[in-house]
Motif scaffolding. Structure first.
Motif, PDB file in Angstrom:
ATOM      1  N   VAL A  59     -30.844  57.851 -23.580  1.00 39.26           N
ATOM      2  CA  VAL A  59     -32.197  58.611 -23.713  1.00 39.26           C
ATOM      3  C   VAL A  59     -32.778  57.791 -25.153  1.00 39.26           C
ATOM      4  N   LEU A  60     -34.172  58.223 -25.232  1.00 37.51           N
ATOM      5  CA  LEU A  60     -34.961  57.398 -26.223  1.00 37.51           C
ATOM      6  C   LEU A  60     -34.787  58.328 -27.771  1.00 37.51           C
ATOM      7  N   GLU A  61     -34.026  57.651 -28.320  1.00 38.62           N
ATOM      8  CA  GLU A  61     -33.863  58.165 -29.841  1.00 38.62           C
ATOM      9  C   GLU A  61     -33.383  57.169 -30.824  1.00 38.62           C
ATOM     10  N   VAL A  62     -33.888  57.346 -31.980  1.00 36.60           N
ATOM     11  CA  VAL A  62     -33.568  56.331 -33.026  1.00 36.60           C
ATOM     12  C   VAL A  62     -32.208  56.958 -33.888  1.00 36.60           C
ATOM     13  N   THR A  63     -31.131  56.543 -33.568  1.00 36.72           N
ATOM     14  CA  THR A  63     -30.101  57.027 -34.172  1.00 36.72           C
ATOM     15  C   THR A  63     -29.769  55.625 -35.254  1.00 36.72           C
ATOM     16  N   ASP A  64     -30.132  55.747 -36.320  1.00 32.10           N
ATOM     17  CA  ASP A  64     -29.906  54.665 -37.410  1.00 32.10           C
ATOM     18  C   ASP A  64     -28.703  54.746 -38.276  1.00 32.10           C
ATOM     19  N   THR A  65     -27.398  54.988 -37.854  1.00 31.64           N
ATOM     20  CA  THR A  65     -26.350  55.376 -38.284  1.00 31.64           C
ATOM     21  C   THR A  65     -25.743  54.438 -39.497  1.00 31.64           C
ATOM     22  N   PHE A  66     -25.938  53.238 -39.325  1.00 36.25           N
ATOM     23  CA  PHE A  66     -25.699  52.230 -40.128  1.00 36.25           C
ATOM     24  C   PHE A  66     -26.538  51.534 -41.143  1.00 36.25           C
TER      25      PHE A  66
END
Length: 552
Positions: free
Chosen positions: A302-309
């Motif tokens: 899915v289109l998502e910006v998950t910048d965990t690091f």
């Protein structure tokens, strides 16, 4: 020269890097820092239009004519509302437009100060993304600001529709003393339409050019995890996982990174491929957030910006199994010598901790209960049961001992609903085992108030009289309100089980705990079963602390 407003400069740098070539700018004092910056970019043409409603349609026309996104920049207050007709038209025509509005600081909205109104969502629902930038004061806020701009730019290009970036700007407004823009990170979207040859070329350019590649597998469904070519990826990269995902590769990263003898520079990657969802280990997340030079690809369907690091470089939109298979197919064409030392460093550290895990026999405690429970489960066929752990301490103990896929509500990490989730699984599953802490259990005890539950639901309740994990938070025990925060209690589940027709046993020592787990796992029953292991919170923490200190 550029403005001295950091959020404005971050935005300007990313507009430049995203190769937007046209901006329609409107007059105003609050947006002067933004207009100044755009005007000073050699590769952007600024088109002044006084009327904001007209400006919006100018931007629409330019975007249609060029086939590229166009910026329309307005000042604060009602100026923003005047672009709404053009934004709505662009939304339905599917024309990309970047609306940038200057704003007053949020604390002055609704305080009878000039040109203030709630601007952040003023263009809803005719934009696919709306963000309001912080005014950065530290590195975390700068990262947040960068991420928000990237989120908006990615959404605009992915959906071919307008987005809105709101920029609060505090006075003074007119300091244009900054000589150069910051070199901001631009996150690249590789959309689902990316063809396999191009994906393979991307892999050649990035994945296979790295000397220390790391694959991180977060929480995912078991059937997806089983389909991943993990063993093949591990021929080239270090693969790190947890029981919430695949249990393949390195499964004890949390322990490895706790070791003061471990040289972090030997374990630090230069490229990270992140697939799946949540990661339990805080140590792993902290460690990877320090590797600022490492590029990160996030694989998501899915289109998502998950910048965990905090170092996201690219978003690969697609199924994890497809992307990983594409990478695995290219491994045979590459020498693995350049990554050998990296893999050896991780493997040796993992083996040291696996040995520690094996030789450490905890005294009677929650840790001992989970260790014995998982030992018994390991003798069963993995396909004959479903294992679910509640949040807080239970899932952390699972990460030490579980060698199979486990379920856990890690989306939000709340303690509520854990028992209900496991009970729901049991309605359409074979034997379902739920390992749960006392606060989670008593909070959700009505999960047992269901007439269709039967003997395939087995519950291991770890009861140490409160939120024992709070005793592991440095400094909290010094608070006069510690017992309130930790929700100290003297409750037992015996009465709850009697009221709901659940078979009940309790354990207060090692002998009754060992026999109780045998009963819980192997006894035939027509009704749900619960073993309540009663422990002392301080002793639980002592036993766990000793584990981290044990020597080979």
């Amino acid at each position: 020269m550029f403005a001295n407003k950091e959020n404005v400069n971050i935005l300007t740098s990313l507009i430049k890097k995203s190769e937007i070539r046209n901006a329609v700018v409107c007059p105003g004092s609050r947006n002067a820092p933004i207009v100044n910056n755009l005007y000073n970019l050699d590769d952007i043409d600024c088109h002044p239009v006084t009327d904001e409603r007209s400006a919006g349609f100018y931007a629409l026309g330019l975007a249609i004519a060029t086939g590229q996104p166009v910026v329309v920049c307005v000042t604060s207050g009602s100026a923003l509302l005047n672009v709404l007709p053009a934004v709505a038209e662009a939304y339905y025509q599917k024309v990309p437009m970047l609306v940038v509005s200057a704003d007053r600081p949020v604390e002055w909205i609704g305080q009878n100060d000039g040109q203030t109104l709630p601007q952040a969502d003023a263009l809803h629902p005719f934009v696919v993304k709306s963000v309001s930038l912080p005014e950065p004061e530290d590195s975390i806020k700068r990262w947040h600001c960068n991420r928000l701009v990237n989120e908006a730019l990615i959404a605009m290009r992915a959906d071919n529709r307008p987005v809105h970036i709101n920029v609060p700007i505090s006075e003074p407004l007119f300091d244009f003393s900054v000589e150069t823009l910051p070199d901001e990170r631009l996150i690249t979207l590789y959309p689902s339409s990316t063809d396999i040859p191009r994906l393979r070329q991307m892999a050649m350019d990035v994945f296979f050019s790295s000397a220390k590649p790391l694959v991180v597998i977060g929480q995912m469904e078991e059937n997806i995890a089983r389909s991943l070519p993990v063993d093949r990826l591990a021929e080239y990269a270090v693969v790190v996982s947890e029981p919430l995902s695949s249990c393949h590769g390195i499964t004890n990263a949390d322990e490895i990174l706790s070791d003061c003898c471990t040289k972090e520079e030997d374990l630090a990657p230069d490229f990270i491929l992140y697939i799946g969802g949540e990661i339990v280990s805080k140590r792993l997340k902290r460690f990877l957030r320090k590797t600022k030079g490492a590029k990160t690809w996030r694989v998501t369907d899915v289109l998502e910006v998950t910048d965990t690091f905090m170092n996201l470089d690219g978003i690969v939109q697609g199924r994890a199994e497809d992307v990983c298979s594409c990478l695995a197919d290219g491994i045979c064409h590459h020498e693995t010598a350049q990554t050998e030392m990296f893999r050896i460093a991780w493997r040796q550290a993992s083996q040291r901790w696996a040995h520690r895990n094996e030789i450490y026999v905890p005294d009677y405690s929650q840790m001992a209960a989970v260790r014995e429970f998982e030992r018994i489960l390991s003798t069963l066929d993995n396909h004959t049961f479903y294992s679910f752990y509640s949040n807080s301490m239970p899932v952390r103990l699972a990460c030490l001992y579980a060698c199979h896929h486990i379920g856990c509500n890690r989306g939000v990490n709340g303690i509520e609903g854990c028992l209900s989730t496991a009970a729901g699984v049991s309605l359409n599953s074979s034997n379902t085992y739920c390992v749960i802490g006392d606060l989670s259990f008593f909070y959700d005890q009505n999960a047992l108030w269901h007439r269709n539950l039967n003997g395939n639901l087995r519950i291991l309740l770890l009861n140490n009289g409160g939120g024992g994990i709070f005793g592991r938070l440095e400094g909290l025990m010094k608070s006069d309100a510690y017992s309130l925060v930790a929700a100290k209690h003297e409750c037992s589940a015996r009465g709850v089980c009697m009221a709901n027709g659940v078979a009940y046993h309790s354990a207060h020592d090692m002998e009754t705990m060992l026999s109780g787990i045998e009963w819980l796992v192997k006894e035939q029953s027509d009704v749900p079963m619960l073993l309540e292991v009663m422990t002392d919170a301080d002793e639980d923490n002592r036993v766990l602390d000793l584990y981290w200190k044990v020597e080979n």
